[in-house]
Scaffold this motif. Structure first.
Motif: not given
Length: 496
Positions: A51-52, A76-78, A83-84, A429-430
């Motif tokens: 994450i991050g 979206f790559l998390n 982002v959540k 932010i995407l």
């Protein structure tokens, strides 16, 4: 002759500038790509370690069209796709660090969400040894519900109603946490809960709070709320501890955590301490504006606060979908949306096809952003749909609805800057990909039934540039000479 001479001179100058720019672009295309640096023994510990540290991408088509560098943070790559992930991890680990919940004890995390936060909580809860109970509106995309169920969450779908209704999904999530544990350990409107009141003779220590061998269970105490009318931002309940006659040592009973992303300031902190420093480092401090929507307000509050502290000139701009009242809150000081008018409302939540952003109430997280938000742009459903299709076609980016809203607002800001904005940088932010929006936002048949226009271009957002003539007309030449309009040379005989 004079006119022809000046015309040729200006034409050659324009061609020279065009040739120079074309040469620069060709050099950039041919330049060797920087390889991703891979370090030895760089293995993350579990899915949380993914994450991050998401990449920052230049949106080529929009940057080229506007002359402003428009960059998207690829949240979206998390690992759980949005982002959540950052917020959910922060809320859970903070509760663990304070000894409020313990893994592998049958404890459950409760949240009311439009989908993405629930998915993140469900995944992280499973990875850390908790159950998850997610309450969400029944009109969210079915892909989100399917993903929640795949991650083992208990999903409760409810009709969208006003936040003042006890049946609102956030209020029901709080109620489910209260029902889970018959004793309330923590009930506070502050973002940093205090542990239960200690005994005068045996003050609890962090070690005893986090230990599974404490001599006795903590004494359940409900903390006084600073604002008695406000719902708790963090709620911890507990089932009864096992009696001393049935066990020789204390075992933590199952606890219920209502994480409350809307009011819990761990949301804001996750972005202030994580997302914002990443953006600053990735841009080498060259950020002229940050654009973001607000679903809870945590992203724009956390990132905005940190960036403004690092560079006072950074503009913080809200991207607001139709049906949300935040646009008018920024511009007029009043929370209002045109769809609030009698007979116009279609949904109780936010009257838009966009999921995840838009509010008709002031949350604690968003209230922290109000002092430094400089501007806001209203984005219609039709504009968001058109932008998403443009990005897929021109940039190969398959994004969700909130990401499209953010990028429409970026374009609006670039247009507002005009020539003064050339070379500046906007970061947004995407939030998530289009993969969890197939059944609604990316479903053309659904959009047609809802009466939402499906545009194939963004010409109504960014009007196409008119091609410049290499030979200026008589008025342009005359104006540059300070002589007023000059007549063009008459064509040779026989060529009229």
């Amino acid at each position: 002759g004079l006119t022809l001479g000046f015309s040729l001179s200006l034409s050659l100058t324009g061609l020279a500038i065009y040739a120079r720019d074309a040469w620069k672009r060709s050099i950039q295309r041919k330049a060797e790509k920087r390889l991703i640096e891979v370090k030895g023994e760089e293995i993350v510990d579990g899915v949380e370690g993914l994450i991050g540290n998401t990449p920052l991408v230049r949106i080529n088509s929009l940057s080229d069209l506007t002359g402003v560098e428009i960059l998207g943070k690829c949240e979206f790559l998390n690992p759980f796709g949005s982002v959540k992930d950052r917020v959910s991890l922060r809320i859970i680990t903070q509760a663990e660090d304070q000894g409020l919940i313990h893994p592998h004890t049958g404890s459950c995390i409760f949240e009311g969400t439009s989908g993405s936060t629930g998915i993140s909580i469900a995944g992280i809860a499973r990875a850390r040894g908790y159950k998850a109970h997610i309450v969400l509106p029944d009109d969210v995309s079915k892909e989100k519900v399917q993903l929640l169920e795949a991650l083992g969450a208990e999903v409760e779908k409810v009709r969208p109603v006003s936040i003042v209704d006890k049946r609102h999904y956030v209020n029901l999530a709080r109620l489910r946490a209260q029902e889970f544990g018959r004793e309330t350990l923590i009930s506070t409107t502050t973002s940093t809960p205090r542990p239960a009141s200690p005994s005068p003779t045996e003050p609890p220590t962090p070690q005893s709070l986090g230990s599974s061998r404490a001599p006795s269970p903590p004494s359940p105490t409900t903390l006084p709320d600073p604002d008695p009318t406000a719902p708790p931002s963090l709620l911890i309940t507990s089932q009864p501890a096992p009696s001393a006659s049935t066990t020789t040592h204390y075992t933590d009973p199952p606890r219920g955590l209502f994480s409350n992303q809307f009011e819990n300031l761990s949301n804001l902190a996750a972005h202030e301490e994580g997302t914002a420093p990443e953006i600053w480092k990735q841009t080498n401090g060259k950020v002229d504006a940050f654009v973001s929507g607000a679903g809870t307000g945590g992203t724009i509050a956390g990132v905005g606060k940190a960036l403004r502290r690092l560079r006072e000139e950074v503009e913080i701009v809200l991207a607001d979908p139709q049906g949300s009242g935040l646009f008018h809150k920024i511009h007029d000081g009043v929370m209002y949306s045109e769809t609030e008018s009698e007979g116009k409302r279609r949904r109780y939540q936010v009257d838009t096809i966009v999921e995840g952003i838009g509010l008709n109430r002031l949350t604690r997280n968003f209230s922290h952003a109000l002092p430094f938000i400089d501007d806001a742009f209203r984005v219609t459903d039709a504009e968001a749909v058109a932008m998403s299709r443009h990005l897929a076609r021109e940039d190969g980016l398959f994004l969700g609805s909130s990401s499209a809203v953010n990028l429409v607002a970026c374009v609006r800001l670039a247009q507002q800057w005009g020539e003064a904005g050339k070379g500046k940088t906007i970061v947004t932010i995407l939030c998530d990909s289009g993969s969890r929006h197939h059944s609604r936002f990316w479903n053309d048949e659904y959009l047609a039934r809802e009466g939402i226009p499906l545009a194939t271009t963004i010409d109504h957002i960014i009007p196409p540039r008119r091609p410049e003539s290499p030979v200026p007309d008589d008025e342009r030449v005359g104006d540059e000479l300070g002589l007023g309009p000059m007549p063009l040379l008459a064509p040779p005989p026989g060529e009229e």
